[in-house]
Write a protein that holds these residues in place. Structure first.
Motif, PDB file in Angstrom:
ATOM      1  N   GLY A  75     -47.736 -49.463 -17.605  1.00 38.34           N
ATOM      2  CA  GLY A  75     -49.028 -48.846 -17.926  1.00 38.34           C
ATOM      3  C   GLY A  75     -48.620 -47.724 -19.024  1.00 38.34           C
ATOM      4  O   GLY A  75     -47.876 -48.072 -19.625  1.00 38.34           O
ATOM      5  N   LEU A  76     -49.549 -46.638 -18.979  1.00 37.02           N
ATOM      6  CA  LEU A  76     -49.553 -45.734 -20.054  1.00 37.02           C
ATOM      7  C   LEU A  76     -48.658 -44.655 -19.488  1.00 37.02           C
ATOM      8  O   LEU A  76     -49.009 -43.943 -18.299  1.00 37.02           O
ATOM      9  CB  LEU A  76     -50.959 -45.123 -20.378  1.00 37.02           C
ATOM     10  CG  LEU A  76     -51.765 -46.393 -20.937  1.00 37.02           C
ATOM     11  CD1 LEU A  76     -53.373 -45.697 -21.150  1.00 37.02           C
ATOM     12  CD2 LEU A  76     -51.429 -46.933 -21.844  1.00 37.02           C
ATOM     13  N   SER A  77     -47.547 -44.176 -20.080  1.00 30.99           N
ATOM     14  CA  SER A  77     -46.745 -43.016 -19.870  1.00 30.99           C
ATOM     15  C   SER A  77     -47.555 -41.678 -19.802  1.00 30.99           C
ATOM     16  O   SER A  77     -47.817 -41.259 -21.173  1.00 30.99           O
ATOM     17  CB  SER A  77     -45.406 -43.135 -20.442  1.00 30.99           C
ATOM     18  OG  SER A  77     -44.977 -44.314 -20.345  1.00 30.99           O
ATOM     19  N   ASP A  78     -47.864 -40.933 -18.780  1.00 33.72           N
ATOM     20  CA  ASP A  78     -48.622 -39.604 -18.672  1.00 33.72           C
ATOM     21  C   ASP A  78     -47.503 -38.405 -19.208  1.00 33.72           C
ATOM     22  O   ASP A  78     -46.944 -38.161 -18.053  1.00 33.72           O
ATOM     23  CB  ASP A  78     -49.165 -39.407 -17.337  1.00 33.72           C
ATOM     24  CG  ASP A  78     -50.199 -38.209 -17.467  1.00 33.72           C
ATOM     25  OD1 ASP A  78     -49.955 -37.494 -18.442  1.00 33.72           O
ATOM     26  OD2 ASP A  78     -50.804 -37.947 -16.732  1.00 33.72           O
ATOM     27  N   ILE A  79     -47.220 -38.098 -20.530  1.00 40.51           N
ATOM     28  CA  ILE A  79     -46.139 -37.258 -20.541  1.00 40.51           C
ATOM     29  C   ILE A  79     -46.524 -35.820 -20.151  1.00 40.51           C
ATOM     30  O   ILE A  79     -45.808 -34.984 -19.746  1.00 40.51           O
ATOM     31  CB  ILE A  79     -46.119 -37.284 -22.270  1.00 40.51           C
ATOM     32  CG1 ILE A  79     -45.665 -38.748 -22.856  1.00 40.51           C
ATOM     33  CG2 ILE A  79     -45.200 -36.282 -22.784  1.00 40.51           C
ATOM     34  CD1 ILE A  79     -44.387 -39.108 -22.226  1.00 40.51           C
ATOM     35  N   THR A  80     -47.870 -35.399 -20.189  1.00 38.46           N
ATOM     36  CA  THR A  80     -48.335 -34.109 -19.879  1.00 38.46           C
ATOM     37  C   THR A  80     -48.019 -33.865 -18.181  1.00 38.46           C
ATOM     38  O   THR A  80     -47.722 -32.720 -17.919  1.00 38.46           O
ATOM     39  CB  THR A  80     -49.628 -34.169 -20.055  1.00 38.46           C
ATOM     40  OG1 THR A  80     -50.022 -34.236 -21.340  1.00 38.46           O
ATOM     41  CG2 THR A  80     -50.274 -32.612 -19.649  1.00 38.46           C
ATOM     42  N   SER A  81     -48.165 -34.839 -17.552  1.00 35.64           N
ATOM     43  CA  SER A  81     -47.937 -34.719 -15.917  1.00 35.64           C
ATOM     44  C   SER A  81     -46.574 -34.228 -15.625  1.00 35.64           C
ATOM     45  O   SER A  81     -46.370 -33.655 -14.713  1.00 35.64           O
ATOM     46  CB  SER A  81     -48.407 -35.914 -15.286  1.00 35.64           C
ATOM     47  OG  SER A  81     -47.428 -37.093 -15.509  1.00 35.64           O
ATOM     48  N   THR A 116     -44.260 -36.142 -14.294  1.00 35.29           N
ATOM     49  CA  THR A 116     -43.830 -36.772 -13.286  1.00 35.29           C
ATOM     50  C   THR A 116     -43.149 -38.127 -13.564  1.00 35.29           C
ATOM     51  O   THR A 116     -42.350 -38.583 -13.028  1.00 35.29           O
ATOM     52  CB  THR A 116     -44.739 -37.301 -12.265  1.00 35.29           C
ATOM     53  OG1 THR A 116     -45.795 -37.991 -12.817  1.00 35.29           O
ATOM     54  CG2 THR A 116     -45.471 -35.864 -11.608  1.00 35.29           C
ATOM     55  N   GLY A 117     -43.526 -38.754 -14.887  1.00 36.61           N
ATOM     56  CA  GLY A 117     -43.062 -39.687 -15.421  1.00 36.61           C
ATOM     57  C   GLY A 117     -43.633 -41.006 -15.053  1.00 36.61           C
ATOM     58  O   GLY A 117     -43.372 -42.109 -15.231  1.00 36.61           O
TER      59      GLY A 117
END
Length: 205
Positions: free
Chosen positions: A151-157, A159-160
């Motif tokens: 999916g889309l990597s959530d950089i802001t979270s 957590t990876g």
């Protein structure tokens, strides 16, 4: 009067005889003169053949001809060398132009995708992103669209974790598309405002 006329006639005859004799002498001298001399300026074929024969047997002439032939060979080799150098330089210049064109293309891509572009999208529109693209949902609602590799990597979270297909896209989170395999977001509100950096495509429904 008769004697005077007779005297003139005699003088005239004598003058003609002298003139004719003078011309005859010169004709005889010209006929007996050697060809090519001052007395015989018209060159005969035999004289030309004789001169040519003397040239053909001249060692000095042969050496000059040999020297000219050697010089001609050297000039030919020099010309061939210079022509080869010109061809090499021409190829080098063409290669530089090609590299410059490719560099300009890459700079144009960097200039185009090197900053975030604001988009206003409507319901059911899809924002399909390419490799290394970045997406930020600034307003509205959207669902994630995953690809074959994830999916889309959530950089802001921090957590990876990926946001996978049909999961909600959080507002103001930086999402990274790691592969060009069909990843993106789908707008599910009437309107949405998105920032995108990198290659992308808007697909209607």
């Amino acid at each position: 009067m008769k004697s005077f006329k007779g005297l003139n006639r005699k003088k005239l005859i004598s003058l003609l005889i002298i003139t004719t004799s003078f011309i005859a002498v010169h004709i005889i001298q010209a006929a007996s003169a050697q060809p090519g001399t001052d007395e015989d300026p018209l060159v005969t074929k035999s004289y030309v053949d004789k001169v040519l024969a003397s040239f053909s047997g001249s060692k000095d002439m042969d050496s000059k001809i040999a020297a000219l032939t050697t010089k001609n060979d050297e000039l030919t080799k020099t010309l061939e060398t210079q022509t080869k150098k010109v061809e090499e330089l021409t190829k080098a210049v063409n290669d530089l132009y090609e590299k410059n064109e490719k560099l300009e293309e890459r700079l144009a891509i960097i200039e185009t995708y090197g900053k975030f572009i604001p988009l206003e999208l409507t319901e059911n529109q899809k924002l399909m992103a390419g490799e290394s693209a970045e997406i930020i949902l600034r307003g509205g609602k959207a669902k994630a669209i995953g690809g074959q590799g994830g999916g889309l990597s959530d950089i802001t979270s921090g957590t990876g974790a990926d946001i996978n297909t049909d999961q909600d896209v959080p507002l103001n989170h930086l999402l990274l598309v790691s592969r060009d395999d069909g990843r993106g977001i789908k707008i599910v509100s009437k309107k949405a405002w998105v920032l995108v950096k990198g290659p992308y495509e808007i697909v209607e429904k």
